[in-house]
Design a protein around this motif. Structure first.
Motif, mmCIF file in Angstrom:
data_model
loop_
_atom_site.group_PDB
_atom_site.id
_atom_site.type_symbol
_atom_site.label_atom_id
_atom_site.label_comp_id
_atom_site.label_asym_id
_atom_site.label_seq_id
_atom_site.Cartn_x
_atom_site.Cartn_y
_atom_site.Cartn_z
ATOM 1 N N ALA A 464 0.861 -1.172 0.000
ATOM 2 C CA ALA A 464 0.000 0.000 0.000
ATOM 3 C C ALA A 464 0.899 1.223 0.000
ATOM 4 C CB ALA A 464 -0.876 0.001 1.248
ATOM 5 N N VAL A 465 0.498 2.219 -0.737
ATOM 6 C CA VAL A 465 1.265 3.472 -0.746
ATOM 7 C C VAL A 465 0.407 4.517 -0.046
ATOM 8 C CG1 VAL A 465 2.326 5.233 -2.181
ATOM 9 C CG2 VAL A 465 2.467 2.816 -2.858
ATOM 10 N N LEU A 466 0.889 4.976 1.101
ATOM 11 C CA LEU A 466 0.048 5.821 1.955
ATOM 12 C C LEU A 466 0.181 7.311 1.645
ATOM 13 C CD1 LEU A 466 0.422 4.077 5.449
ATOM 14 C CD2 LEU A 466 -1.081 3.520 3.529
ATOM 15 N N ASP A 467 1.327 7.707 1.065
ATOM 16 C CA ASP A 467 1.535 9.127 0.738
ATOM 17 C C ASP A 467 2.031 9.159 -0.704
ATOM 18 O OD1 ASP A 467 1.964 11.829 0.755
ATOM 19 O OD2 ASP A 467 3.784 11.739 1.991
ATOM 20 N N PRO A 468 1.106 8.955 -1.650
ATOM 21 C CA PRO A 468 1.516 8.618 -3.012
ATOM 22 C C PRO A 468 2.024 9.781 -3.849
ATOM 23 C CG PRO A 468 -0.893 8.401 -2.749
ATOM 24 C CD PRO A 468 -0.364 8.936 -1.471
ATOM 25 N N VAL A 469 3.054 9.490 -4.647
ATOM 26 C CA VAL A 469 3.507 10.401 -5.691
ATOM 27 C C VAL A 469 3.741 9.502 -6.919
ATOM 28 C CG1 VAL A 469 5.999 10.291 -5.122
ATOM 29 C CG2 VAL A 469 5.076 12.353 -6.154
ATOM 30 N N PRO A 470 3.404 9.980 -8.147
ATOM 31 C CA PRO A 470 3.586 9.111 -9.307
ATOM 32 C C PRO A 470 5.055 8.966 -9.699
ATOM 33 C CG PRO A 470 2.312 11.100 -9.884
ATOM 34 C CD PRO A 470 2.791 11.265 -8.482
ATOM 35 N N LEU A 471 5.402 7.811 -10.225
ATOM 36 C CA LEU A 471 6.741 7.601 -10.789
ATOM 37 C C LEU A 471 6.538 7.098 -12.217
ATOM 38 C CD1 LEU A 471 9.903 6.051 -9.315
ATOM 39 C CD2 LEU A 471 8.951 5.041 -11.391
ATOM 40 N N LYS A 472 7.235 7.768 -13.174
ATOM 41 C CA LYS A 472 7.086 7.398 -14.580
ATOM 42 C C LYS A 472 8.339 6.676 -15.055
ATOM 43 C CE LYS A 472 4.212 11.437 -15.521
ATOM 44 N NZ LYS A 472 4.233 12.812 -16.086
ATOM 45 N N LEU A 473 8.124 5.508 -15.662
ATOM 46 C CA LEU A 473 9.252 4.746 -16.213
ATOM 47 C C LEU A 473 9.349 5.131 -17.685
ATOM 48 C CD1 LEU A 473 8.513 1.422 -14.356
ATOM 49 C CD2 LEU A 473 10.485 2.924 -13.996
ATOM 50 N N THR A 474 10.267 6.047 -17.986
ATOM 51 C CA THR A 474 10.275 6.722 -19.288
ATOM 52 C C THR A 474 10.737 5.823 -20.435
ATOM 53 O OG1 THR A 474 12.437 7.594 -18.665
ATOM 54 C CG2 THR A 474 10.537 9.035 -18.316
ATOM 55 N N ASN A 475 11.437 4.721 -20.160
ATOM 56 C CA ASN A 475 11.882 3.841 -21.248
ATOM 57 C C ASN A 475 11.005 2.587 -21.399
ATOM 58 O OD1 ASN A 475 12.628 2.617 -18.887
ATOM 59 N ND2 ASN A 475 14.614 1.867 -19.656
ATOM 60 N N PHE A 505 -0.044 -9.236 -9.154
ATOM 61 C CA PHE A 505 -0.240 -7.830 -9.545
ATOM 62 C C PHE A 505 0.703 -7.576 -10.714
ATOM 63 C CE2 PHE A 505 2.293 -8.312 -5.730
ATOM 64 C CZ PHE A 505 3.501 -7.713 -6.054
ATOM 65 N N SER A 506 0.719 -6.363 -11.249
ATOM 66 C CA SER A 506 1.583 -6.154 -12.409
ATOM 67 C C SER A 506 2.204 -4.762 -12.405
ATOM 68 C CB SER A 506 0.796 -6.393 -13.704
ATOM 69 O OG SER A 506 -0.259 -5.462 -13.792
ATOM 70 N N LEU A 507 3.287 -4.697 -13.168
ATOM 71 C CA LEU A 507 4.035 -3.448 -13.275
ATOM 72 C C LEU A 507 3.714 -2.821 -14.631
ATOM 73 C CD1 LEU A 507 6.311 -1.736 -11.945
ATOM 74 C CD2 LEU A 507 7.969 -3.242 -13.061
ATOM 75 N N GLY A 508 3.588 -1.511 -14.662
ATOM 76 C CA GLY A 508 3.334 -0.791 -15.914
ATOM 77 C C GLY A 508 4.200 0.457 -15.957
ATOM 78 N N PRO A 509 3.978 1.320 -16.947
ATOM 79 C CA PRO A 509 4.863 2.482 -17.118
ATOM 80 C C PRO A 509 4.694 3.554 -16.040
ATOM 81 C CG PRO A 509 3.089 2.524 -18.721
ATOM 82 C CD PRO A 509 3.003 1.199 -18.033
ATOM 83 N N GLU A 510 3.583 3.503 -15.324
ATOM 84 C CA GLU A 510 3.409 4.511 -14.269
ATOM 85 C C GLU A 510 2.991 3.811 -12.974
ATOM 86 O OE1 GLU A 510 1.632 8.136 -15.657
ATOM 87 O OE2 GLU A 510 1.029 8.659 -13.612
ATOM 88 N N ILE A 511 3.658 4.151 -11.895
ATOM 89 C CA ILE A 511 3.340 3.507 -10.610
ATOM 90 C C ILE A 511 3.234 4.573 -9.518
ATOM 91 C CG2 ILE A 511 4.522 1.328 -11.204
ATOM 92 C CD1 ILE A 511 6.904 2.259 -9.520
ATOM 93 N N GLY A 540 9.688 -6.627 -8.313
ATOM 94 C CA GLY A 540 9.704 -6.181 -9.705
ATOM 95 C C GLY A 540 11.128 -5.978 -10.207
ATOM 96 N N TYR A 541 11.326 -4.900 -10.912
ATOM 97 C CA TYR A 541 12.614 -4.630 -11.557
ATOM 98 C C TYR A 541 13.452 -3.631 -10.772
ATOM 99 C CZ TYR A 541 11.325 -6.966 -15.918
ATOM 100 O OH TYR A 541 10.995 -7.902 -16.860
ATOM 101 N N VAL A 542 14.741 -3.617 -11.123
ATOM 102 C CA VAL A 542 15.607 -2.522 -10.667
ATOM 103 C C VAL A 542 15.323 -1.331 -11.579
ATOM 104 C CG1 VAL A 542 18.010 -1.716 -10.467
ATOM 105 C CG2 VAL A 542 17.406 -4.062 -9.773
ATOM 106 N N ILE A 543 15.226 -0.152 -10.985
ATOM 107 C CA ILE A 543 15.031 1.058 -11.788
ATOM 108 C C ILE A 543 16.108 2.068 -11.428
ATOM 109 C CG2 ILE A 543 12.533 0.706 -11.998
ATOM 110 C CD1 ILE A 543 12.181 2.931 -9.851
ATOM 111 N N GLU A 544 16.340 2.999 -12.346
ATOM 112 C CA GLU A 544 17.342 4.038 -12.078
ATOM 113 C C GLU A 544 16.656 5.389 -12.175
ATOM 114 O OE1 GLU A 544 20.901 3.874 -14.425
ATOM 115 O OE2 GLU A 544 21.592 5.822 -13.674
ATOM 116 N N CYS A 545 16.830 6.184 -11.145
ATOM 117 C CA CYS A 545 16.186 7.499 -11.085
ATOM 118 C C CYS A 545 16.904 8.471 -12.011
ATOM 119 C CB CYS A 545 16.206 8.023 -9.654
ATOM 120 S SG CYS A 545 15.365 9.588 -9.472
ATOM 121 N N THR A 562 14.091 5.024 -15.184
ATOM 122 C CA THR A 562 14.111 4.068 -16.292
ATOM 123 C C THR A 562 14.213 2.659 -15.729
ATOM 124 O OG1 THR A 562 16.513 4.326 -16.417
ATOM 125 C CG2 THR A 562 15.201 5.643 -17.951
ATOM 126 N N VAL A 563 13.629 1.703 -16.450
ATOM 127 C CA VAL A 563 13.725 0.300 -16.028
ATOM 128 C C VAL A 563 15.079 -0.242 -16.455
ATOM 129 C CG1 VAL A 563 12.631 -1.965 -16.110
ATOM 130 C CG2 VAL A 563 11.328 0.074 -16.708
#
Ligand code: ATP
Ligand code: MG
Ligand code: MG
Length: 678
Positions: A464-475, A505-511, A540-545, A562-563
């Motif tokens: 659960a994400v209690l204080d949410p902010v979006p993260l975009k996986l640009t690639n 559950f699943s991972l997509g371009p925006e979380i 899930g995956y390793v991502i780089e900010c 990016t993923v």
């Protein structure tokens, strides 16, 4: 956490049982006609406890302790615990409270049905008997109607250092008191005009023995008896009678009542003849039979005793004693008759070995061995950061400071339940805090530790994400070939319990991620997201900010990353990229919005009402924070009262009343670690 659980009351009961005090036998057939025989083992219902709340509010965690103590001791010794409403005070009692109390005891896991009998009692059902007991006390010179004003009575009561002064009504004739008392009952006088008092000792160092009031006038409607009565017994008079009528063996109460114990005993000793009237009649019949039939009936009795003596073994000592008793009955019948119960008592306390024999012989003649209940006191539970007084809790409800008796911040049983506490956790807490004579405060964290210990192995996990902010996986589209691609992920419902299955559950371009998991300029030792750093999305995956987006105020509106391909958890490539941080998340395409209620302690002061402090001044203004969270899709199926561990956040419970499939509402029960010391 203290895990010591000493319980001095257990030792008292063990001692009593060893001495054979409460060991009865089951009998079938009738005595003397050859059909009488012992049936089954010892009657297990001989240890009798009771839980006697007054139905003037909802039960709280202190009561949970008393419930646990009484019901678990009865269970441990194969006895019975009576559920009894101490409803002798008409003004504050209501059916709503009766129902809520029964519900709470059941929810805690206890039952008052035992050995095929329903042990649910109301003190008000004994009003007739209590009235008779009061008249009996007057008749025997142990009570009088006092017509002093309440002020005079108070003034004449004396002080700790000075004895009291006799009321001018103390020595009025019994007939006069009796007439007055009957007029009181008939409703001839207004409230407070006079009271019935026990006649004990106005000079007693124990103020409770200075002729305490036992009946008062109160023109009030009672929830059970309606307008039948306009006089009501005082609690201190009613309670011992309730215990005696129900054959309670161990009457457990909190330490405040220690000074009442002498009155408890005084009263019961004086009303023995009417308490045991049916037994008295049988005893009298037995003795008359012996008188009429002389040696023959005596022989029959002696023979019976003889048979039981034989059962005790080759030792003939008990038999000799039984004969001695028989002789005494012959010589001193009058005395025995007059004071039979006390005579039994005496025999029991003086002749251990002899007791089972006597008990058996008396039971053969359907005369129960005579046991008056005994009162024992233990230190009440004081829990930090809450108040445990129905009156004060009612004030919080009545003044709208909390949403009701079941507000999840309330230390009531309904409050704890709604918050998400389990009956097992409450029981564990009671066991661990033990039972003693020494008062003290138990830290609230003990309750939370018990909850964690219970839920750790039980509660399914969820993100659960209690204080949410979006993260975009640009690639995303580059790596997976399409922006619409979804990467399926699985996680165990419980890390140690594979039988509970997997969550999907699943991972997509925006979380959604926690706002605190990104920092543009991280301090030293921060291993989560900052530009240039890599973390793992749990399961899930390793991502780089790579950076972030901000609004005009500089507030972060999205984190960019990016993923890193081929790093998915559970695949051979998972370990190729080392990261120092792992963060929780939910996919924006499937996240379910939920209301999450974050509770903190209700009071900011550890002892809000100690020493007569104004407890409301100690209220914590930030005891409730409501947040709009996103939770993983499996939680859309959560049922009300279902409990989960939200990974890294703590234990949560779907709200008992407000949670529906269309509107998810979770209460935080407690965090994962003890944060109370902070
Ligand atoms: P309150 O002041 O909150 O109304 P009470 O003692 O008057 O409490 P009762 O309904 O008479 O409430 O209580 C029923 C039983 O619960 C009693 O035997 C009492 O001793 C016990 N009890 C109440 N509070 C506590 C506590 N804090 N710790 C242990 N036992 C308690
Ligand atoms: Mg009480
Ligand atoms: Mg009370």
């Amino acid at each position: 956490a203290s895990t010591a659980s000493s319980n001095f009351l257990r030792h008292i009961i063990e001692r009593d049982l060893l001495q054979g005090r409460y060991r009865g036998r089951r009998w079938a057939g009738s005595p003397g006609d050859g059909t009488h025989h012992e049936q089954g083992g010892p009657d297990p219902a001989k240890v009798r406890m009771r839980f006697p709340p007054e139905p003037n509010g909802y039960l709280h965690v202190g009561h949970a302790k008393s419930i646990w103590l009484n019901f678990s001791l009865a269970q441990e010794f194969g006895g019975v615990c009576h559920m009894r409403f101490d409803d002798t005070n008409p003004e504050k009692e209501e059916q709503e409270y009766v129902d809520a109390i029964l519900d709470a005891v059941k929810w805690l896991g206890w039952s008052w049905d035992a050995h095929g009998t329903r042990h649910l009692y109301y003190a008000s059902d004994y009003f007739d008997f209590m009235y008779r007991a009061a008249e009996y006390l007057i008749e025997t010179g142990h009570a009088y109607v006092d017509e002093q004003t309440p002020e005079q009575m108070r003034a004449n009561r004396g002080t700790l250092t000075e004895p009291g002064i006799d009321s001018p009504y103390r020595h009025r004739p019994a007939e006069e008191s009796l007439a007055r008392f009957r007029e009181m009952r008939a409703g001839r006088f207004p409230d407070g005009a006079m009271v019935l008092r026990a006649k004990i000792d106005m000079a007693s160092p124990n103020i409770n023995l200075r002729d305490p009031a036992i009946y008062r006038i109160k023109h009030a409607t009672h929830h059970n008896t309606g307008d039948t009565w306009c006089i009501y017994p005082m609690y201190t008079f009613a309670h011992p009678i309730e215990d005696a009528l129900e054959n309670i063996t161990h009457s457990i109460c909190t330490l405040e009542f220690e000074d009442q114990r002498p009155f408890y005993d005084w009263l019961l000793e004086r009303i023995v003849p009417i308490l045991r009237a049916p037994q008295f009649e049988r005893a009298q019949q037995l003795i008359e039979r012996i008188e009429q039939q002389g040696v023959e009936a005596g022989k029959e009795f002696a023979l019976h005793c003889h048979n039981h003596a034989h059962k005790l073994g080759p030792n003939t000592e008990p038999e000799r004693r039984m004969r001695a008793l028989f002789t005494k009955w012959e010589h001193d019948r009058e005395a025995v008759l007059r004071d039979l119960p006390r005579f039994f008592e005496l025999l029991k306390t003086q002749t251990h070995q002899f007791t089972p024999l006597l008990a058996a012989a008396l039971e053969a003649y359907q005369i129960e061995p005579f046991n008056l209940p005994h009162q024992y006191e233990f230190a009440r539970l004081n829990l930090t950061y809450v108040v445990t007084s129905k009156r004060k809790l009612k004030q919080l409800v009545d003044e709208g400071i909390v949403s009701g008796w079941d507000d999840p911040r309330m230390p009531t049983i309904v409050g704890l339940r709604r918050r998400g506490y389990t009956p097992e956790a409450i029981r564990l807490f009671c066991e661990r805090t033990g039972v003693s004579k020494a008062g003290g405060w138990i830290d609230y964290s003990s309750l939370e530790i018990a909850l964690r210990d219970d839920l750790e192995g039980k509660a399914p996990r969820a993100m659960a994400v209690l204080d949410p902010v979006p993260l975009k996986l640009t690639n995303w589209a580059d790596v997976f070939g399409s922006a619409d691609h979804r990467e399926p992920c699985t996680a165990p419902a419980h890390p140690q319990r594979p039988e509970l299955g997997q969550r999907q559950f699943s991972l997509g371009p925006e979380i959604w991620i926690e706002r605190e998991d990104f920092m543009e300029q991280p301090p030293k030792g921060y291993f989560r997201l900052f530009p240039g750093n890599k973390v793992r999305l749990k399961y899930g995956y390793v991502i780089e900010c790579t950076g972030c987006e901000k609004d005009a105020n500089g507030q972060v509106t999205a984190v960019l990353a990016t993923v890193v391909p081929d790093t998915k958890s559970g695949t051979p490539g998972a370990d190729t990229v080392k990261v120092k941080g792992t963060i929780t998340w939910v996919g924006a395409h499937e996240a379910v919005p939920a209301e999450v209620r974050l509770y903190d302690r209700l009071f900011a002061d550890a002892q809000p009402d100690a020493g007569g402090k104004d407890f409301k001044a100690a209220l914590n203004p930030n005891s409730l924070t409501v947040v709009r969270a996103y939770v993983e899709p499996s939680l859309a199926n959560a049922r009300a009262e279902e409990r989960f561990q939200f990974e890294r956040h703590g234990y949560f419970c779907a709200d008992r009343h407000d949670h529906t499939p269309a509107r998810l509402v979770f209460n935080r029960i407690t965090g994962l670690k003890d944060s109370w010391g902070k």
